[in-house]
Design an enzyme around this catalytic site. Sequence first.
Site, short mmCIF file in Angstrom:
data_model
loop_
_atom_site.label_atom_id
_atom_site.label_comp_id
_atom_site.label_asym_id
_atom_site.label_seq_id
_atom_site.Cartn_x
_atom_site.Cartn_y
_atom_site.Cartn_z
N SER A 1 0.78 -1.23 0.00
CA SER A 1 0.00 0.00 0.00
C SER A 1 0.81 1.28 0.00
O SER A 1 0.33 2.32 -0.43
CB SER A 1 -0.94 0.01 1.21
OG SER A 1 -0.20 -0.01 2.42
N HIS B 1 -5.40 -4.11 -1.11
CA HIS B 1 -5.24 -3.04 -2.10
C HIS B 1 -5.23 -3.55 -3.53
O HIS B 1 -5.01 -2.78 -4.46
CB HIS B 1 -3.96 -2.25 -1.80
CG HIS B 1 -4.04 -1.46 -0.54
ND1 HIS B 1 -4.51 -0.16 -0.49
CD2 HIS B 1 -3.72 -1.78 0.74
CE1 HIS B 1 -4.47 0.28 0.75
NE2 HIS B 1 -4.00 -0.68 1.52
N LYS C 1 -12.25 -0.57 0.93
CA LYS C 1 -11.44 0.21 -0.02
C LYS C 1 -12.16 0.27 -1.36
O LYS C 1 -13.05 1.08 -1.54
CB LYS C 1 -10.03 -0.36 -0.10
CG LYS C 1 -9.28 -0.20 1.23
CD LYS C 1 -7.87 -0.73 1.17
CE LYS C 1 -7.09 -0.40 2.43
NZ LYS C 1 -7.66 -0.97 3.68
#
Length: 396
Positions: free
Chosen positions: A186, A214, A244
């Site tokens: 990340s 991610h 996310k």
Amino acid sequence: MTSKVLEIFLEENLQDLREKGLYNEIDTVQGPNGAEIQINGKTLINMSSNNYLGFANDDRLKAAAIEATKQYGVGAGAVRTINGTQTIHNQLEERIASFKGTEAAIAFQSGFNCNMGAISAVMGKKDAILSDELNHASIIDGCRLSGAKIIRVKHQDMEDLRTKAKEAVDSGQYDKIMYITDGVFSMDGDIAKLDESIEIAEEFDLITYVDDAHGSGVTGDGHGTVKQFGLEDRIDFQIGTLSKAIGVVGGYVAGTKDLIDWLKVRARPFLFSTSLTPSAANACIKAFDIMTESNEAVNKLWDNGNYLKQGLKDLGFDIGHSETPITPCIIGEEKLTQKFSSALIEEGVYAKSIVFPTVPRGTGRVRNMPTAAHTKEELDQVLSIYEKVGKELGVI
């Protein structure tokens, strides 16, 4: 009357953090977290969100959340193992498994809880874990909680992985050995070398664990890094987050039915914490439906990411070796990094500084996250402000 010892500890250590440029001020967003945000009454272009696909404020997800709230209520009312498993939770887990290409899945209250619960449910004091040195803090804490021997592997170093895997196996000290890596790292945006690491893992019969927080919704046409490498049937644990790219809240583990059945009776955050809210579960389902129906949002994310990355590189910024839309601007010294971030915010770009302990000392950076919701006009404005601040502070 509060403890004097605690008072002295807090005063001294907070002051030390401020003097070293390591203290992070928390800002309050006055409204939704979108391509632009309001902070202290000021409109800023938002480059610090993990809302990759813009789903956090998507009308379709909001409608799904409202619908589920009306049908199921605002909360599940209990932990999953008593009577907190509602139909909507089962539907979410079936949707995740289908999307990730696995037999089953289990939903947690957060991605952090996934790593705390899943690692410690399988690994113990007689085991060892080979862990990439740049893995997320939740992986590190999950490994510590398990009590297993933690063996740090140099970042993305396959030779080091092979050497340490062989040493661990040959020692005969461990019942089980696991290899854990982020799918996408990340802070730098680089992608794990899963094609190489899985070969080593299979050679030494390692349990494989990929935290794709991610990568899910980003790589592999949105299906994740494991999908990008075509390894769905060769990875034991696929970890993802629902907060996310999915835009809501929660996390999940996808894998075989036996693995998921085991986690449902042994993963402590699942056992001892109330379920995801019905509204969150249904909004997540809607996000997976949207990604299944079209690659539009994922393609827009990559287009915006490549555009910003090239623009910053052309200006002379050090953007590291990112392979994803995550775009760090590496400044180095912590105080300068925080000053750079403050100047960007003053000029209208919300891009927060990332310093130790999130990243190693001397590698302070501003992490930029263009999303599918940004326009090219907004990104051009970001680049213009970066150029102005960069030159004023002598960064470029």
